[in-house]
Scaffold this motif. Structure first.
Motif, PDB file in Angstrom:
ATOM      1  N   UNK A 172     -38.900 -17.786 -64.236  1.00 19.07           N
ATOM      2  CA  UNK A 172     -37.789 -18.721 -64.073  1.00 19.07           C
ATOM      3  C   UNK A 172     -37.844 -19.718 -65.237  1.00 19.07           C
ATOM      4  N   UNK A 173     -36.760 -19.852 -65.951  1.00 19.20           N
ATOM      5  CA  UNK A 173     -36.751 -20.702 -67.150  1.00 19.20           C
ATOM      6  C   UNK A 173     -36.159 -22.089 -66.920  1.00 19.20           C
ATOM      7  N   UNK A 174     -35.601 -22.323 -65.716  1.00 17.43           N
ATOM      8  CA  UNK A 174     -34.901 -23.592 -65.513  1.00 17.43           C
ATOM      9  C   UNK A 174     -35.843 -24.793 -65.620  1.00 17.43           C
ATOM     10  N   UNK A 175     -37.144 -24.558 -65.377  1.00 12.60           N
ATOM     11  CA  UNK A 175     -38.088 -25.676 -65.387  1.00 12.60           C
ATOM     12  C   UNK A 175     -38.342 -26.242 -66.790  1.00 12.60           C
ATOM     13  N   UNK A 176     -37.957 -25.506 -67.836  1.00  8.98           N
ATOM     14  CA  UNK A 176     -38.121 -26.024 -69.209  1.00  8.98           C
ATOM     15  C   UNK A 176     -37.334 -27.309 -69.427  1.00  8.98           C
ATOM     16  N   UNK A 177     -36.295 -27.509 -68.626  1.00  3.66           N
ATOM     17  CA  UNK A 177     -35.425 -28.665 -68.848  1.00  3.66           C
ATOM     18  C   UNK A 177     -35.717 -29.819 -67.894  1.00  3.66           C
ATOM     19  N   UNK A 178     -36.817 -29.727 -67.146  1.00  3.79           N
ATOM     20  CA  UNK A 178     -37.150 -30.816 -66.219  1.00  3.79           C
ATOM     21  C   UNK A 178     -37.808 -31.972 -66.982  1.00  3.79           C
ATOM     22  N   UNK A 214     -22.468 -22.746 -86.611  1.00  2.00           N
ATOM     23  CA  UNK A 214     -21.786 -21.548 -86.118  1.00  2.00           C
ATOM     24  C   UNK A 214     -22.575 -20.309 -86.499  1.00  2.00           C
ATOM     25  N   UNK A 215     -22.696 -19.398 -85.566  1.00  2.00           N
ATOM     26  CA  UNK A 215     -23.396 -18.149 -85.846  1.00  2.00           C
ATOM     27  C   UNK A 215     -24.904 -18.280 -85.730  1.00  2.00           C
ATOM     28  N   UNK A 216     -25.404 -19.502 -85.487  1.00  2.00           N
ATOM     29  CA  UNK A 216     -26.852 -19.682 -85.367  1.00  2.00           C
ATOM     30  C   UNK A 216     -27.262 -20.180 -83.980  1.00  2.00           C
ATOM     31  N   UNK A 217     -26.310 -20.181 -83.058  1.00  2.00           N
ATOM     32  CA  UNK A 217     -26.653 -20.648 -81.712  1.00  2.00           C
ATOM     33  C   UNK A 217     -27.259 -19.517 -80.896  1.00  2.00           C
ATOM     34  N   UNK A 218     -28.312 -19.840 -80.140  1.00  2.00           N
ATOM     35  CA  UNK A 218     -28.875 -18.870 -79.193  1.00  2.00           C
ATOM     36  C   UNK A 218     -27.901 -18.792 -78.010  1.00  2.00           C
ATOM     37  N   UNK A 219     -27.494 -17.585 -77.604  1.00  2.00           N
ATOM     38  CA  UNK A 219     -26.564 -17.478 -76.471  1.00  2.00           C
ATOM     39  C   UNK A 219     -27.140 -18.178 -75.232  1.00  2.00           C
ATOM     40  N   UNK A 220     -26.290 -18.891 -74.503  1.00  2.00           N
ATOM     41  CA  UNK A 220     -26.745 -19.676 -73.345  1.00  2.00           C
ATOM     42  C   UNK A 220     -27.536 -18.821 -72.361  1.00  2.00           C
ATOM     43  N   UNK A 221     -27.108 -17.574 -72.182  1.00  2.00           N
ATOM     44  CA  UNK A 221     -27.795 -16.726 -71.194  1.00  2.00           C
ATOM     45  C   UNK A 221     -29.166 -16.252 -71.684  1.00  2.00           C
ATOM     46  N   UNK A 222     -29.497 -16.504 -72.952  1.00  2.00           N
ATOM     47  CA  UNK A 222     -30.805 -16.143 -73.490  1.00  2.00           C
ATOM     48  C   UNK A 222     -31.756 -17.334 -73.516  1.00  2.00           C
ATOM     49  N   UNK A 223     -31.249 -18.505 -73.133  1.00  2.00           N
ATOM     50  CA  UNK A 223     -32.040 -19.720 -73.263  1.00  2.00           C
ATOM     51  C   UNK A 223     -32.407 -20.246 -71.888  1.00  2.00           C
ATOM     52  N   UNK A 224     -33.123 -21.376 -71.896  1.00  3.93           N
ATOM     53  CA  UNK A 224     -33.438 -22.028 -70.621  1.00  3.93           C
ATOM     54  C   UNK A 224     -32.191 -22.748 -70.150  1.00  3.93           C
ATOM     55  N   UNK A 225     -31.911 -22.651 -68.869  1.00  4.90           N
ATOM     56  CA  UNK A 225     -30.745 -23.378 -68.375  1.00  4.90           C
ATOM     57  C   UNK A 225     -31.036 -23.889 -66.981  1.00  4.90           C
TER      58      UNK A 225
END
Length: 344
Positions: A301-307, A330-341
Motif C-alpha cells: 500500500x503506497x498511500x502511507x508515503x504521504x502521511x 510536460x512529458x516528465x511527470x510520473x503518471x498518478x496511478x504509478x505514484x503514491x496517492x
C-alpha cells in the motif's frame, strides 16, 4: 548486457555478489578538459525511472533546475540481455538520439565496447556517443560543473565545507546500503546471504541513530548523501524486502528511517520522480533467476508515503536559503496511478 548502474556484476565462488565499478570516466566539465565542455543542449541524460542509480541523476537534475539545458531520455523498466531499450517512446526509438537501444550510443563511443550497457549515461547528442556512465561522478558534476546553468534558488548539494563528510557518509551508504541490498539479493550461498543481510541492517541501524537527532545526513540541508540514500529507501518495501530477502524489517517498521524517507518523498524533486509500477516491473521481470514466474506483486500500500512525518521539528531547511523546484515539466511527470496517492 543491460545493467542498472552496475557495470558487470557477478557472484564469486563463495557466493558473494560483486559489483564491478569500471566505468567510462570521461567527465563533462566547465572547462572541457576531457574534451567535453558543459553546454546547454549538447548532452542528453539517458536514465530509467526503475533504476536507483539512474534515479539519483533524475532527482539532481530536477533539484538544480537543469531541465532546459540537459534533456532527459527515458528507457522502459525492463531490458533484455543486450541493452536498455526506448520502448516507452513512439516506435521504440529515442526521439532525440534516434536509436532503439542504449547500446547503440555505447558502440558509437567504442565499437568494441564489452562492459555493461548501464543507466544513467550522458550522451553527446551531435555524435550520438556516450560520454560517461560513471553514475557517482555524474551527479557531483551536475552540482559543481554546471553551476552556470543552475536555476535561481537551486540548493548546493555538495557544499565545499562539507564534502569530506558527505563523501565519507556516501561511501558507507554505497557499500552497505545501495549495493548492500543487491549483495543480499544475489548472494549465491546461505552464508554469503546472511553476512550481506547482517551488514545491511547494521548500516540501517547506524543511519537510524544518526537521523534520530538531525533531519538530514550531513549539515542541515539536503545534500548528495540524502539523494543517494533516498533511492534505495524508496524501493525498499516494494522490492528489496521481499525480492531480495532483506526482511528483518520493512522500512515502515523502522520509525526514524520511515519518517526521513517520507520527509524527502514529500519534498519536490524526490517523490515526484518515483514510479513504483516501473520499479516493480524492473526487478520482478528482469531478474528471472530470482523470480522465474515473472509475477509482479500487487502491494505494498503506497498511500502511507504521504502521511505526516514530523521531521520539521528537528530544524533544518531542505533547500537552505534556496527554493524548491517547480513541478515536473510536460512529458516528465510520473503518471498518478504509478505514484503514491492518498486513498480516496
Amino acid at each position: 548486457m543491460g545493467h542498472c548502474g552496475g557495470v558487470a556484476s557477478y557472484v564469486d565462488p563463495e557466493g558473494e555478489y560483486e559489483r564491478d565499478s569500471d566505468y567510462i570516466s570521461t567527465r563533462i566539465t566547465a572547462d572541457g578538459r576531457d574534451g567535453y565542455a558543459v553546454e546547454p543542449g549538447r548532452y542528453r541524460l539517458v536514465a530509467a525511472r526503475a533504476c536507483p542509480w539512474a534515479n539519483r541523476a533524475i532527482i539532481v537534475r530536477r533539484l538544480l533546475g537543469l531541465e532546459d539545458v540537459l534533456s532527459l531520455g527515458l528507457c522502459g523498466p525492463t531490458h533484455d540481455k543486450r541493452s536498455w531499450t526506448f520502448d516507452l517512446d513512439p516506435g521504440g526509438v529515442d526521439p532525440v538520439l534516434k536509436i532503439p537501444r542504449l547500446q547503440d550510443a555505447y558502440f558509437k563511443r567504442d565499437p568494441g565496447y564489452e562492459k555493461g550497457i548501464t543507466v544513467p549515461a550522458m550522451v553527446d547528442v551531435q555524435s550520438g556517443a556516450v560520454v560517461t556512465n560513471d553514475f557517482a561522478q555524474i551527479t557531483l558534476d551536475l552540482s559543481t560543473e554546471w553551476t552556470q546553468y543552475h536555476r535561481e534558488g537551486a540548493p548546493d548539494l555538495y557544499p565545499e565545507a562539507l564534502r569530506a563528510e558527505i563523501d565519507e557518509v556516501a561511501q558507507r551508504i554505497y557499500t552497505e546500503v545501495n549495493n548492500g541490498v543487491y549483495r543480499a539479493g544475489f548472494a549465491g550461498s546461505q552464508e554469503a546471504y546472511e553476512s550481506a543481510y547482517d551488514r545491511l541492517f547494521a548500516a540501517l541501524d547506524w543511519l537510524s541513530e544518526r537521523l534520530a537527532k538531525q533531519r538530514y545526513l550531513v549539515g542541515d540541508t539536503i545534500t548528495e548523501a540524502d539523494v543517494r540514500l533516498f533511492t534505495t529507501l524508496a524501493r525498499f518495501d516494494a522490492v528489496y524486502h521481499g525480492h531480495f530477502k532483506c526482511n528483518r524489517n520493512k522500512l515502515t517498521e523502522l520509525p526514524v528511517l520511515w519518517a526521513y524517507a517520507r520527509d524527502l518523498f514529500q519534498t519536490p524533486g524526490f517523490g515526484d520522480t518515483i514510479d513504483f509500477v516501473q520499479i516493480k516491473q524492473h526487478y520482478y521481470l528482469v531478474h528471472t533467476d530470482i523470480n522465474p514466474t515473472h509475477i509482479v506483486p500487487k502491494g505494498p500500500d503506497l498511500s502511507t508515503w504521504l502521511t505526516p512525518h514530523g521531521r520539521e521539528e528537528l530544524g533544518g531547511k531542505p533547500f537552505g536559503d534556496g527554493t524548491p523546484p517547480g513541478p515536473p515539466g510536460d512529458g516528465e511527470r510520473v503518471p498518478a496511478e504509478h505514484s503514491a496517492s492518498r486513498r480516496p
